[in-house]
Design an enzyme around this catalytic site. Structure first.
Site, PDB file in Angstrom:
ATOM      1  N   HIS A  74      43.890  80.913  88.215  1.00  0.00           N
ATOM      2  CA  HIS A  74      42.743  80.102  88.598  1.00  0.00           C
ATOM      3  C   HIS A  74      43.095  79.123  89.714  1.00  0.00           C
ATOM      4  O   HIS A  74      42.317  78.894  90.628  1.00  0.00           O
ATOM      5  CB  HIS A  74      42.238  79.339  87.367  1.00  0.00           C
ATOM      6  CG  HIS A  74      40.994  78.568  87.594  1.00  0.00           C
ATOM      7  ND1 HIS A  74      39.740  79.100  87.413  1.00  0.00           N
ATOM      8  CD2 HIS A  74      40.813  77.297  88.002  1.00  0.00           C
ATOM      9  CE1 HIS A  74      38.844  78.180  87.696  1.00  0.00           C
ATOM     10  NE2 HIS A  74      39.453  77.076  88.056  1.00  0.00           N
ATOM     11  N   HIS A 121      32.120  79.505  86.129  1.00  0.00           N
ATOM     12  CA  HIS A 121      32.479  78.798  84.902  1.00  0.00           C
ATOM     13  C   HIS A 121      32.244  79.754  83.743  1.00  0.00           C
ATOM     14  O   HIS A 121      31.501  79.468  82.807  1.00  0.00           O
ATOM     15  CB  HIS A 121      31.683  77.492  84.762  1.00  0.00           C
ATOM     16  CG  HIS A 121      32.570  76.316  84.554  1.00  0.00           C
ATOM     17  ND1 HIS A 121      32.286  75.289  83.712  1.00  0.00           N
ATOM     18  CD2 HIS A 121      33.785  76.024  85.079  1.00  0.00           C
ATOM     19  CE1 HIS A 121      33.276  74.404  83.736  1.00  0.00           C
ATOM     20  NE2 HIS A 121      34.188  74.832  84.558  1.00  0.00           N
TER      21      HIS A 121
END
Lengths: 792, 282
Positions: A74, A121
């Site tokens: 990430h 998300h």
């Protein structure tokens, strides 16, 4: 295995453990990575061990935690960067001001820039849909804000499993799509509405592949003066770090490592602490205060705390400025007592912003935060030497070389591209009769991916700030149709506008990731062009499965290549983006989903055009060629017919058609424009009739005559070939429009006229469709509502 | 006074978020709006030059938004803070004949504060009405048509004729206007008073002017389709829809269907009316 002998409590005022890795075996190293849940591989752990060997000491837990965050997929894009560099990261234009930071900064006019970002998300929203989506909005707004821009629009492409999925078809530990859908929308609603930024566009898509792993992508666009744009890095030595906004707590710990692994049946239990909590009423004054102090030139740099928390921000800001930093960790205000230093260091608690300030400006900055009742505290300072040091009551507990700390690994993992079969079956199923056409069209209009999304966007305030010129709904105020893109007029003293759209068709992408991604780009382009805006920048959010599996990575590579081809061909750069991998669960991977958000510019918002039909007697034309390439189309899916030949894109035709439509629009010769996408001509014309609350009569005989062999009527009506638009033209302008289209070399078909109360389609001999507008309207408008009620 | 001398206090706290467009509306017409944080009126945490006095302004505006998150009840926290700090200043402001306006959350704050409907007083100790959760149970962002019901009493709409229709959009979750129901008789009497005293300023209507029209024309289920009311003096005015969002034509819901016409949007007349009144009166 028992590795407790490797851990040693240090005799310090805070609970810090030393971890003895210098002499650890490979097995023990992996056990350490697992036990700390930092997700580092054996190669990475060995690199860490080598580093501490050169430092001649054992690491502390906080140091390994920091590296686990910084080197996560990430944070450092270790599996994806290679492919993006190869395909599109190098494509630049002279109007990009800043890229590769929290959000892209792009020239808007001589004095202003717009800022754009798009993030996923996904995993947080799977576990806690309400908090996950709300903090998604919060995070992307901070990304735009920390470049010095006022956020002006939120865009949210969302992907769920079908709402009518039977309860027993949802695997253990995974929430039902309807629960996730409701929660995600409520989260965006409550957060976006409260901070006063309009949610103006987006998409809602349903596909069984998202049942185990929904995708929540959130984008934001901001505007500011060029001179107020600020980098996410410190300005110089001696600057003071001030942390402002929300307090730090246990929420959101290991958020990035959680985002960098597959979801599993016990994710809900195990990873709940990884989901952050949002607080829009801390955020809203944070926006005001950060913009005020930036405009007063009180800041050296500004960066939001997102993935990896304070750990990533303090290191990256210092290193990008060419310096180091010292942090006094005990000073952070906490939500709760009893956090270990490492937890404070990597917590991803929301609504926090770091600013770097010259010593003489500290007082003014703290006063502005205080004026807005935003908690702010001095937490550290910028120093020479590229190291980050963390102290706890004066005792050093972390000391890392920044080049080592922030330079995560980069891999070119093994990938496999798939073979695409482009063969088509000429007669895959019998031709429909008139009732077959009618029932097909109505089924498509009611289908979840095509029907009106009013249920969703009416809950979002899409008009706050009073600058939304083209809204999500267009046409008659009380019976509107869908708009192709939102148009915002960002500045008080200029009529120049930004148009925003987001798109991707996962049904195409799962069959053919390259053409699917290209179609997503071309559809985004069409959406902008249909409103009269010229595409200006691309932002992507690449949602894929586990990159350690070669077929997933092959899909990713293909999507990247498509983006590169498009960006080069149109000279429209990718200015920011996000990659979300490991979107897999026990029920499999998500379809490859390269979400495209495209921003276009329009010189004068008063020239914007909408999709609703305007006036009886006007002419209707279709631009672009129709092909028999029905793979992944809504019509074939409804019919249950398999075909892997998805719509292709001819970039030359696409470009010519774009130029022609923009030119005609500029001359104000188009009364309405709509692009053809899901459901093809039949659905597009229905939507135009619905929006204008007026009928149309068209003859589709000519369409596709130039394609070699004649197309079936149902293909003509429901093909989703790219680069096609419908335009409405006044009778007196018809010849001029035809001349212009010929001049641009754009294929066009005069197919009919506006008028009456029905949508009527013939093939020159027979009536194929003849449906009252009220029935089309009712079917399309209530599709989602009916589905929501049906699944209660 | 000249229009540029009209000082407008655009009051804000955390969560007010329609202040910029409200500011712009006054500014475009030549008045002098100013953003004022509640703490500046309270004199809390201010440094030299930041304290403000309400008496220096002629117009007080409560912008829309979600003050303090609307977490207890829309507007309740903002109103409580106002009452505990500058209640007397507000009463004096009203009794001096100055103008107070509130849109959306601003209207909710005014009702919570007791300056609307304010039966038989300037500021009631307890709220005398409520803006209840919408009948749909949802936040509703949609176009609404308003019929103007006042015959010149309200200084905020003095330039509108009775019966005029205006497209002014709504965006709220709690907008259902209701008066207390002690008994049917008392409740009816209160509604009658509002109607008889000309204090109902706007009602939701359909595009043909029918003010009995139901959802979606009435977006929240308000009794008698009430969208905005004024006090007995006609100077204090609150409405749920957002006139500041339609200052220009090109933010109306269907402006592009008729690309010719005046550039004035349907909401501008509210700002023009109050500024006209204030410049004449002071």
């Amino acid at each position: 295995m028992d590795i407790s002998n490797l851990f040693k409590d240090l005799d310090l005022s805070a609970p810090v453990r030393q971890i003895k890795i210098l002499n650890a075996s490979d097995e023990e190293l992996m056990a350490v990575s697992d036990q700390l849940a930092i997700g580092l591989s054996i190669e990475e752990m060995v690199r860490v061990r080598d580093y501490f060997e050169s430092e001649k000491r054992e690491p502390n837990d906080i140091e390994l935690e920091a590296l686990g965050q910084a080197w996560s997929e990430h944070c450092c894009y270790k599996s994806s960067k290679y492919f993006m560099k190869k395909a599109f990261l190098g494509i630049d234009t002279d109007y990009i001001m800043i890229k590769n930071e929290d959000a892209g900064v792009v020239e808007f006019d001589e004095d202003h820039a717009y800022v754009v970002g798009l993030e996923s998300h996904n995993h947080p929203s799977a576990i806690g849909p309400y908090g996950g989506s709300a903090t998604g909005v919060g995070g992307i707004i901070r990304d735009v804000l920390c470049m010095g821009a006022q956020p002006i629009a939120v865009i949210d492409p969302l992907f769920f499993g079908p709402l009518d999925t039977p309860i027993n078809a949802v695997p253990d530990g995974i929430n039902h799509p309807k629960f996730i859908f409701d929660g995600v929308i409520a989260g965006i609603r409550d957060y976006g509405n409260r901070i006063g930024i309009p949610t103006v566009a987006g998409m809602v898509n349903f596909h069984p592949g998202y049942t185990g792993n929904p995708l929540v992508n959130v984008g934001c666009v901001g505007i500011g003066k060029k001179e107020d744009m600020i980098h996410s890095r410190v300005g110089g030595k001696g600057e003071i770090y001030i942390l402002a906004g929300g307090r730090t707590g246990r929420d959101g710990i290991h958020g990035v490592t959680f985002a960098s692994a597959d979801l599993s049946a016990d994710s809900e239990e195990k990873d709940r602490g990884s989901v952050q909590l949002g607080d829009p009423i801390t955020k809203e004054p944070l926006i005001h205060s950060c913009l005020e102090m930036n405009q007063k030139k009180l800041l050296g740099g500004m960066k939001d705390l997102g993935g990896g928390g304070l750990s990533c921000v303090s290191g990256e800001m210092a290193l990008d400025g060419g310096f180091g930093a010292i942090i006094d960790l005990e000073k952070l205000p906490l939500k709760e007592e009893g956090l270990a230093p490492w937890e404070i260091w990597v917590s991803e608690s929301q609504e926090r912003m770091m600013v770097s300030v010259k010593p003489e400006n500290v007082k003014d900055v703290l006063h502005i935060f205080n004026k807005w009742d935003v908690e702010a505290i001095v937490v550290g300072r910028v120093v020479d030497g590229k190291r980050v040091t963390v102290n706890w009551n004066g005792e050093m507990i972390l000391d890392l070389d920044l080049d080592f700390f922030t330079a995560g690994p980069e891999y070119c993992r093994i990938y496999e591209s798939r073979k695409i079969n482009r063969e088509i079956e000429e007669e895959p199923f019998p031709k429909p009769d008139r009732s077959g056409f009618e029932s097909s069209l109505l089924r498509l209009l009611a289908s979840p991916n095509i029907c009106s999304k009013e249920h969703v966007f009416r809950m979002y305030d899409h008009e706050v700030r009073a600058r939304t010129i083209i809204k999500p709904a267009v046409g008659q105020p009380f019976t509107p149709g869908p708009s192709d893109a939102a148009v915002i007029k960002p500045l008080e003293h200029s009529n120049k506008g930004v148009a925003i759209t987001a798109d991707v068709n996962p049904y195409f992408c799962e069959l053919d990731p390259f053409r699917g991604a290209l179609s997503a780009l071309e559809e985004s382009l069409r959406n902008l062009v249909a409103t009269g805006a010229k595409p200006h920048s691309i932002t992507d959010c690449l949602n894929f499965g586990n990159p350690e599996k070669p077929d997933r990575l092959g899909d990713f590579e293909q999507a990247c290549e498509a983006i590169g081809e498009f960006a080069r061909s149109f000279q429209v750069p990718v200015v920011s983006g996000n990659v979300s991998l490991y979107n897999e669960s026990d029920v499999g991977k998500v379809p490859p989903t390269p979400t495209i958000m495209m921003v276009g510019l329009i010189d004068d918002v008063n020239d914007a055009t909408t999709s609703d039909l305007k006036k009886e007697g006007n002419m209707i034309y279709m631009l672009g060629k129709t092909f028999n390439e029905m793979g992944g189309t809504a019509y074939y899916r409804e019919a249950g017919t398999e075909c892997s030949c998805v719509p292709d894109v001819d970039l030359k035709i696409s470009s010519k058609t774009m130029d022609a439509v923009l030119d005609l629009n500029k001359q104000q010769l188009l009364r309405s424009v709509h692009d053809l996408s899901e459901g093809g001509l039949g659905v597009a014309l229905s939507e135009m009739c619905i929006g204008g609350h007026i009928g149309a009569e068209v003859n589709i005989n000519e369409i596709g005559m130039d394609a070699g062999s004649a197309l079936r009527d149902d293909i003509k009506l429901f093909s989703e070939s790219n680069s096609r638009y419908i335009i409405e033209v006044q009778l007196q302008d018809a010849l001029k429009v035809e001349d212009e289209l010929s001049r641009f070399g754009v294929p066009y078909y005069k197919i009919g006229t506006v008028g009456g109360g029905n949508f009527k389609v013939t093939n020159g001999e027979n009536i194929l469709l003849d449906i009252p507008i009220d029935i089309l309207d009712h079917t399309w408008r209530n599709g989602l509502g009916d589905l929501m009620e049906g699944s209660e | 006074m000249n229009i540029d001398e009209v000082k407008v206090c655009i009051l804000r706290m955390e969560g007010t978020n329609c202040e910029q467009e409200t500011f712009d509306a006054f500014s475009r017409l030549g008045a002098s709006p100013e953003f004022v944080h509640l703490k500046q009126l309270e004199g809390r945490d201010t440094i030299v030059g930041e304290k403000r006095n309400l008496e220096d302004y002629q117009i007080l505006m409560f912008p829309g938004g979600f003050s303090a998150g609307d977490y207890i009840r829309a507007g309740a926290i903002f109103a409580a803070r106002l009452k505990s700090s500058i209640k007397d200043d507000i009463i004096k402001f009203i009794e001096d004949g100055k103008a107070i306006g509130g849109f959306c959350n601003g209207f909710q704050i005014m009702v919570e504060l007791g300056i609307l409907p304010a039966f038989d007083c300037t500021l009631s100790e307890h709220p005398q009405a409520v803006l209840h959760a919408n009948d749909s149970g949802k936040f509703e962002c949609r176009p609404t048509v308003l019929r103007h019901e006042s015959s010149g009493k309200c200084i905020w709409t003095s330039q509108l004729e009775k019966g005029d229709l205006r497209y002014i959009p709504s965006a709220h979750a709690e907008g259902k206007f209701m008066l207390p129901h002690e008994s049917q008789e008392k409740e009816d009497e209160l509604y009658h008073r509002l109607f008889d005293e000309g204090r109902i300023v706007f009602r939701y209507s359909d595009p043909n002017g029918d003010v009995d029209a139901s959802y979606p024309y009435n977006p929240n289920g308000s009794r008698f389709n009430i969208a905005g009311i004024t006090n007995e003096m006609g100077t204090v005015f609150g409405m749920m829809p957002h006139p500041e969002r339609v200052f220009f034509r090109n933010t109306q819901p269907d402006w592009y269907r008729r690309k010719i016409g005046p550039e004035e949007g349907d909401g501008r007349i509210v700002f023009r009316s109050v500024l006209d009144h204030i410049t004449k009166k002071f």
